[in-house]
Structure formats: structure tokens, C-alpha cells
Design a protein around this motif. Structure first.
Motif, PDB file in Angstrom:
ATOM      1  N   GLY A  40      91.368 -50.661 -75.894  1.00 17.16           N
ATOM      2  CA  GLY A  40      89.926 -50.873 -75.860  1.00 17.16           C
ATOM      3  C   GLY A  40      89.527 -51.688 -74.645  1.00 17.16           C
ATOM      4  O   GLY A  40      90.279 -52.541 -74.176  1.00 17.16           O
ATOM      5  N   ARG A  41      88.320 -51.433 -74.170  1.00 17.60           N
ATOM      6  CA  ARG A  41      87.802 -52.087 -72.958  1.00 17.60           C
ATOM      7  C   ARG A  41      86.389 -52.559 -73.256  1.00 17.60           C
ATOM      8  O   ARG A  41      85.563 -51.794 -73.739  1.00 17.60           O
ATOM      9  CB  ARG A  41      87.818 -51.061 -71.828  1.00 17.60           C
ATOM     10  N   SER A  42      86.091 -53.846 -72.985  1.00 17.09           N
ATOM     11  CA  SER A  42      84.768 -54.383 -73.291  1.00 17.09           C
ATOM     12  C   SER A  42      83.703 -53.727 -72.418  1.00 17.09           C
ATOM     13  O   SER A  42      83.988 -53.142 -71.370  1.00 17.09           O
ATOM     14  CB  SER A  42      84.753 -55.902 -73.085  1.00 17.09           C
ATOM     15  N   GLY A  43      82.462 -53.818 -72.862  1.00 19.08           N
ATOM     16  CA  GLY A  43      81.361 -53.178 -72.149  1.00 19.08           C
ATOM     17  C   GLY A  43      81.140 -53.752 -70.765  1.00 19.08           C
ATOM     18  O   GLY A  43      81.357 -54.946 -70.513  1.00 19.08           O
ATOM     19  N   MET A  44      80.703 -52.885 -69.852  1.00 19.53           N
ATOM     20  CA  MET A  44      80.421 -53.274 -68.476  1.00 19.53           C
ATOM     21  C   MET A  44      79.014 -52.830 -68.107  1.00 19.53           C
ATOM     22  O   MET A  44      78.631 -51.680 -68.352  1.00 19.53           O
ATOM     23  CB  MET A  44      81.444 -52.630 -67.542  1.00 19.53           C
TER      24      MET A  44
END
Length: 276
Positions: free
Chosen positions: A110-114
């Protein structure tokens, strides 16, 4: 970008320095050239394992552009320089260690929002619209392979440097996004226009390097700490083309499109499921 490269070089130096010291330990032990006396002998880790990962990511959005509603007769392709950002990355993996220098796992990442913000860069003359709103989030399913060269040569040290590569599928989800043209004169050329979000499935890839050290003593159930530097390519992301209410009715020929990439420093805990 310069700061990112500097951080990457620092991580390289730390991991590389530890690797060199470990290599010297091998050379100094003439009776057992494949051992690391200063780190001790590891417990057996053969078989299935679980791994939990968290990290700090330096994120970039490359090759950003859109094709406006009047493309190609009236409007040109507009290219953007979207801002870089920092954020978190995490993963949970299940894998198998063959104890011969090779192991592999399947990881849900998972990758946090950008945030999506950036000015137009070409073509000239302008001005053209800028990107002033939106976010992108990424989840990925990655098949990872790890190669530990010293273990492959027969080392049973608690410390093991490794190389890493991964291949998988990423889902890039773009929220509602906004383009702003301060010189617009109204109507369909209004200053701010917002469009629906979209998500797409695309190929993802990764490479990297790192080192692991077994935290527990020989004979105890092994718990292994890993530190790594990884580069992720998350394919292509794009927003939706349907304008939101109040944003006119014309749709872009192609909505905002870009390529998310991350440079990541991670820490992982790997726990073999069998005890020998």
C-alpha cells in the motif's frame, strides 16, 4: 531530485559499509571462510515465512500530460511538472526461504495518498492550464525475489546482504482532479474545471538492495530485521474524463495521465513459520 539522490547515496553507504565489514570478517576467519565471527551463527530459517514492512517514500510523478477537449485541431498536448512528495509505504507478505541464497514472497503493498499539483511546462507560448487538485493512491500485489550472495556461498551468519527485484500489478486510484486556467474567459473555458476520478490496473516493477540481521540467538525461533532501499515503478495512472457538475460539459480528449515512481527506505520483520 538532488535531495533524493543524496539520501539514496547515504543509504547505499551505510548498507555498503556494513557489507564490507562483514566481508572482512569472512577473510579474517581462515578456518571457516564462509562464516561471520562478529555476527554469530543464525538459526535455521528454511521454509515458509511471514514478513511485515513499513517505509518512508520519496514519490515522483513523471511524464504528466493531458490532451484538452480541442485536441488535436485546436488545442495542443499540454505537459505538466507535477510536484514531488513524501509519504508512507507498507506491506504484508508470505514467502518461502530455500536457505541457499534465494527466497521469494508474495506481498500486498500500500502507498499513502499523494497530492496532484503542478504547472504546465510545454508547449509554448502559453499560458495553459495548471493542475491544482486531486490525489493518487496505489495498492499493488508484488511477487518478490531476494538473492543473498554470501548465503549462497555457504555463509550461515546472522547478517546477510541481499539484492531484490519484484514484478506485479498495481491499482492506481486517482480522485477528482482539477485543472485551472487563470486566463480563461468563461463558458467552457471557465477558470476551474474539475473531473471525475478513475482507477486503472497496470504492471508494476521494483529493484533494490539491503541487508538482514537475525535478532534472536542461535537455537531460538528466528526473528529477522531487514533494512532495504527500493525503487518502485507503478506503471501509469490517469484521472477520469467526465466533468463534474458546474464544470462545463466538454470532455478532454485524454484526461490527466502520469507515471508514479517511488524511492523507498524500508524496515521489515521476517518471521519463519517453522522451528527446527
Amino acid at each position: 531530485m538532488k535531495a533524493t539522490l543524496t539520501k539514496g547515496a547515504a543509504v547505499l553507504a551505510v548498507i555498503g559499509g556494513v557489507t564490507v565489514e562483514a566481508g572482512r570478517a569472512i577473510a579474517q576467519d581462515a578456518s571457516s571462510p564462509a562464516s561471520f565471527p562478529s555476527f554469530g551463527v543464525a538459526s535455521v530459517t528454511y521454509g515458509p515465512y511471514l514478513r511485515i514492512e513499513g517505509g518512508y517514500a520519496s514519490r515522483s510523478l513523471h511524464d504528466a500530460y493531458w490532451l484538452p477537449p480541442g485536441y488535436p485541431d485546436k488545442d495542443p498536448r499540454v505537459n505538466f511538472d507535477l510536484d514531488d512528495d513524501k509519504g508512507a509505504i507498507w506491506g504484508v507478505a508470505a514467502g518461502y526461504d530455500w536457505l541457499n541464497g534465494l527466497r521469494a514472497d508474495l506481498e500486498l503493498l500500500g502507498r499513502s495518498g499523494m497530492d496532484l499539483n503542478g504547472v504546465w511546462t510545454s508547449p509554448g507560448p502559453g499560458p495553459h492550464a495548471d493542475i491544482t487538485g486531486g490525489t493518487v493512491r496505489t495498492t499493488a500485489l508484488m511477487a518478490n525475489v531476494y538473492y543473498a550472495p554470501l548465503e549462497q556461498r555457504g555463509s550461515h551468519s546472522r547478517f546477510q546482504p541481499f539484492l531484490f527485484s519484484g514484478l506485479g500489478l498495481a491499482n492506481n486510484k486517482v480522485s477528482t482532479w482539477t485543472r485551472t486556467n487563470p486566463d480563461a474567459e468563461g463558458g467552457e473555458e471557465r477558470t476551474d474545471r474539475s473531473f471525475e476520478g478513475d482507477s486503472n490496473l497496470t504492471i508494476a516493477a521494483a529493484i533494490g538492495f539491503g541487508a538482514s540481521i537475525q535478532l534472536t540467538k542461535p537455537g531460538q525461533h528466528p526473528v529477522i530485521l531487514e533494512a532495504a532501499y527500493k525503487y518502485y515503478y507503478f506503471g501509469t495512472a490517469h484521472g477520469g474524463a467526465t466533468p463534474l457538475p458546474g464544470s462545463g460539459t466538454s470532455e478532454p480528449y485524454k484526461p490527466l495521465t502520469f507515471k508514479p515512481n517511488d524511492q523507498v527506505v524500508t524496515l521489515s520483520l521476517r518471521i519463519p513459520l517453522k522451528r527446527y
